[in-house]
Design an enzyme around this catalytic site. Structure first.
Site, PDB file in Angstrom:
ATOM      1  N   ASP A 116     -14.552 -11.558 -16.441  1.00 19.99           N
ATOM      2  CA  ASP A 116     -13.898 -12.195 -15.287  1.00 19.99           C
ATOM      3  C   ASP A 116     -12.553 -11.522 -15.005  1.00 19.99           C
ATOM      4  OD1 ASP A 116     -15.887 -14.254 -14.956  1.00 19.99           O
ATOM      5  OD2 ASP A 116     -15.017 -15.270 -16.690  1.00 19.99           O
ATOM      6  N   ASP A 143     -10.863 -13.318  -9.039  1.00 21.09           N
ATOM      7  CA  ASP A 143     -12.315 -13.450  -9.172  1.00 21.09           C
ATOM      8  C   ASP A 143     -12.624 -14.933  -9.372  1.00 21.09           C
ATOM      9  OD1 ASP A 143     -15.048 -12.893  -9.560  1.00 21.09           O
ATOM     10  OD2 ASP A 143     -14.766 -12.732 -11.724  1.00 21.09           O
ATOM     11  N   GLU A 184     -12.593 -12.151  -4.331  1.00 26.86           N
ATOM     12  CA  GLU A 184     -13.996 -11.780  -4.188  1.00 26.86           C
ATOM     13  C   GLU A 184     -14.717 -12.845  -3.383  1.00 26.86           C
ATOM     14  OE1 GLU A 184     -16.661  -9.523  -7.182  1.00 26.86           O
ATOM     15  OE2 GLU A 184     -17.011 -11.651  -7.542  1.00 26.86           O
TER      16      GLU A 184
END
Length: 160
Positions: A141, A9, A68
Site C-alpha cells: 500500500d 492509495d 488512485e
C-alpha cells in the site's frame, strides 16, 4: 523550484500515503506510511481515515495531491465500500487543500514500470530503483502511494 507532492492509495483496511519532493529534476522521498483503519462500522472507519488525513495535512504542506482512482472489483459490496471511502477522502482533500489529480492503477503502473499490466511487486521494485532506496518498502500500500506521487511528478514534468 521545489515541489512537494502527496500520493494517496485509498483502501478500506489501510490507506497508503507518500510525500515526495521534486527538486532539481530529482524525486526525494520525504515520508511514507499507512493510515490504519480498524475493523468497525463503516462510519467509524471513514472517520478514522479522515482523521488520519487531517494529521498528515497538519504536519506537512503540499503543492500537489494525487490519489488512485477506484479499480474494478468483482464484489459490488466492495466497490460500494471503496466508493464511500474515496468520496470521504475526496471531500476532505478538497476542504483542506483544494484540487487534486486522479490516476487509474493502469496509468500508475505504466508511468512507473512502462507496463500497464505490471504486478504490485514490479511496481515496488521500480519505486525502490527510481528513488535510489537501499531497502524494500513494505507493505505494498505504501509503495503504491509512492508510485502515485511519482506518476503525478512525471505528469507535471510533461505538462510544463
Amino acid at each position: 523550484m521545489n515541489l512537494k507532492i502527496l500520493g494517496i492509495d485509498p483502501g478500506s483496511k489501510n490507506c497508503g500515503y507518500a510525500i515526495i519532493e521534486r527538486s532539481k529534476g530529482k524525486n526525494i522521498l520525504i515520508e511514507a506510511g499507512l493510515i490504519k483503519i480498524k475493523p468497525s462500522t463503516l462510519q467509524y472507519q471513514i472517520t478514522e481515515l479522515c482523521e488520519g488525513l487531517d494529521l498528515i495535512f497538519k504536519n506537512h504542506s503540499f503543492d500537489e495531491v494525487a490519489i488512485e482512482d477506484i479499480f474494478f472489483a468483482y464484489n459490488p459490496k466492495t466497490v460500494l465500500k471503496l466508493a464511500q471511502f474515496r468520496g470521504a477522502l475526496s471531500l476532505k482533500i478538497l476542504q483542506i487543500h483544494g484540487d487534486f489529480a486522479e490516476y487509474t492503477p493502469l496509468q500508475v503502473k505504466k508511468a512507473v514500470t512502462g507496463k500497464a499490466k505490471a504486478t504490485k511487486e514490479q511496481v515496488a521494485f521500480m519505486v525502490k530503483r527510481l528513488l535510489g532506496l537501499s531497502k524494500d518498502i513494505k507493505p505494498l500500500d505504501i509503495t503504491d502511494a509512492i508510485a502515485i506521487a511519482l506518476t503525478h511528478a512525471a505528469n507535471l514534468r510533461t505538462r510544463v
